[in-house]
Design a protein around this motif. Sequence first.
Motif, mmCIF file in Angstrom:
data_model
loop_
_atom_site.group_PDB
_atom_site.id
_atom_site.type_symbol
_atom_site.label_atom_id
_atom_site.label_comp_id
_atom_site.label_asym_id
_atom_site.label_seq_id
_atom_site.Cartn_x
_atom_site.Cartn_y
_atom_site.Cartn_z
ATOM 1 N N PRO A 86 0.794 -1.338 -0.091
ATOM 2 C CA PRO A 86 0.056 -0.183 -0.088
ATOM 3 C C PRO A 86 0.697 1.252 0.027
ATOM 4 O O PRO A 86 2.072 1.132 0.132
ATOM 5 C CB PRO A 86 -0.809 0.134 1.120
ATOM 6 C CG PRO A 86 0.287 -0.645 2.368
ATOM 7 C CD PRO A 86 0.956 -1.767 1.524
ATOM 8 N N HIS A 138 -2.865 5.485 7.663
ATOM 9 C CA HIS A 138 -3.687 4.779 6.790
ATOM 10 C C HIS A 138 -3.121 4.314 5.747
ATOM 11 O O HIS A 138 -2.148 5.088 5.156
ATOM 12 C CB HIS A 138 -4.520 6.082 6.259
ATOM 13 C CG HIS A 138 -5.511 5.663 5.427
ATOM 14 N ND1 HIS A 138 -5.320 6.112 4.080
ATOM 15 C CD2 HIS A 138 -6.802 4.999 5.332
ATOM 16 C CE1 HIS A 138 -6.399 5.320 3.079
ATOM 17 N NE2 HIS A 138 -7.420 5.048 4.284
ATOM 18 N N THR A 160 -3.524 2.381 1.871
ATOM 19 C CA THR A 160 -4.538 1.841 0.948
ATOM 20 C C THR A 160 -3.789 1.559 -0.496
ATOM 21 O O THR A 160 -2.772 1.889 -0.521
ATOM 22 C CB THR A 160 -5.452 3.352 0.618
ATOM 23 O OG1 THR A 160 -6.384 3.058 -0.324
ATOM 24 C CG2 THR A 160 -4.476 4.438 -0.006
ATOM 25 N N ASP A 180 -6.616 -8.787 0.833
ATOM 26 C CA ASP A 180 -6.871 -8.426 2.171
ATOM 27 C C ASP A 180 -6.432 -9.007 3.356
ATOM 28 O O ASP A 180 -6.995 -8.828 4.543
ATOM 29 C CB ASP A 180 -8.635 -8.262 2.284
ATOM 30 C CG ASP A 180 -9.247 -9.705 2.093
ATOM 31 O OD1 ASP A 180 -8.508 -10.658 1.758
ATOM 32 O OD2 ASP A 180 -10.491 -9.934 2.501
ATOM 33 N N ASN A 221 -11.677 -0.847 -1.802
ATOM 34 C CA ASN A 221 -11.596 0.359 -2.687
ATOM 35 C C ASN A 221 -12.384 -0.083 -3.826
ATOM 36 O O ASN A 221 -12.810 -1.100 -4.382
ATOM 37 C CB ASN A 221 -10.112 0.658 -2.948
ATOM 38 C CG ASN A 221 -9.403 1.317 -1.587
ATOM 39 O OD1 ASN A 221 -9.857 1.979 -1.028
ATOM 40 N ND2 ASN A 221 -8.252 0.913 -1.586
ATOM 41 N N SER A 277 -8.882 -3.052 -4.708
ATOM 42 C CA SER A 277 -7.586 -3.052 -3.629
ATOM 43 C C SER A 277 -8.510 -2.774 -2.370
ATOM 44 O O SER A 277 -9.717 -2.670 -2.274
ATOM 45 C CB SER A 277 -6.665 -2.157 -3.849
ATOM 46 O OG SER A 277 -7.012 -0.802 -3.802
ATOM 47 N N GLN A 289 -8.308 -0.867 1.946
ATOM 48 C CA GLN A 289 -7.554 -0.032 2.689
ATOM 49 C C GLN A 289 -7.812 -0.347 4.250
ATOM 50 O O GLN A 289 -8.884 -1.225 4.482
ATOM 51 C CB GLN A 289 -8.090 1.419 2.365
ATOM 52 C CG GLN A 289 -9.896 1.695 2.472
ATOM 53 C CD GLN A 289 -10.272 2.808 2.447
ATOM 54 O OE1 GLN A 289 -9.674 3.582 3.368
ATOM 55 N NE2 GLN A 289 -11.174 3.232 1.438
ATOM 56 N N SER A 292 -6.726 1.313 8.567
ATOM 57 C CA SER A 292 -6.254 2.376 9.368
ATOM 58 C C SER A 292 -6.032 1.728 10.660
ATOM 59 O O SER A 292 -6.671 1.017 11.247
ATOM 60 C CB SER A 292 -6.911 3.721 9.309
ATOM 61 O OG SER A 292 -8.319 3.489 9.836
#
Length: 389
Positions: free
Chosen positions: A202, A218, A220, A225, A250, A254, A256, A258
Amino acid sequence: MKFFMILFLLGIPTVAPVMYSLKYFYTSSSGIPNFPEFVVVVLVNEVQIIHYDSNTKRAVPKQEWMNKITEDDPRFWEEETNMLNSNELTSKVNIAIVKQRFKRTEGPHIVQRMSGCEWDDKTYKINGFEQYGYDGEDFLVLNMTTETWIAPRQEAVITTNNLNNNKAQLAYFKFYYTKECTDWLKKFLYYGKCPLMRKDLPSVSLLQKTPSSPLTCHATGFYPDRAQMFWKKDEEELHEDVVRGEILPNHDGSFQMSVDLDLSGLKDEDWGRYSCVFQLAGVQEDVITPLDKRVILTNWREKRSSVDGFPTAAVVGAVVAVLLLLAGCITGLFLLWRRNSHGFRCANSSESSPPPGEDPAVKKETSERQTMLESRGLTETRLSSSDEH
């Protein structure tokens, strides 16, 4: 553990050894308006590849690359449809039997079946699994180690007794889920190896809304996953003053995620001891982002001042906005460049390597497909056949 919770927990990411998975989810329902009575979803590595329901009565591909399977097996979709048509008829009998067992013939009810296998191409470890649920609770579970069926509910004891007395059938189930199922998994991985087996690291940013807000790390643009992210101090992972977010998709396929860190008790001299760590399954090198005030992106200003009556704060805000926009563009271009230069291009089918452990010269025989159809059809009829003894 409740059956419906298991379905959600299957998607929980982990950076444990990478296990490739093939999972079948069958849902039979009655008394639910505007919902198909029978739905089948097939997943490889948590990506849906096949869909079937009682409204369309057709097995259809959910990924473009799944159409390639007809190159070696022209009748694949026809046979898949015929098999699921048969399972749909059986499912109606099964749900009627289960409703009688629970003495709940009125109202909406759901019978779920989950089956499949997991395979680690590094350790060659294989896990097979199959279980049934009724109205959100476990009903039947097959223990592959002991080759026995377990009844979490008293209402399932009759079925488990009948199934456990059929030793030949139990032995075949173990063979299917530890051999034939993984053979199909390898084939699906072969056809979809570019999108399914890719690994993308990422872009990581440090974000903070206000001086008193937690600091967000964060990440992304990563795939798959199966990942985790955490804060550490020196070399020790932090558990206090940390809030982990869930992994979210996303729009481009892909993911994301945090993780927040409470800075309220952090001393200035200790900032250099903290860092955010991102780990992706199958990738040995971590993405480490040191805690640095200079790289934090924020929408607040510490000071508001003016020089000769000119609103300096407004100018600073505009400059920051432009910089953030440029940073986003540069990040997007970087991700695009990385994807185009690190394995995103799939080879032509003639140049592709064979499925793991498979000789490209060996074509799949019709009997192999027929065996799978028979075995999967057999497992779908067990609830009804068990009551006939």
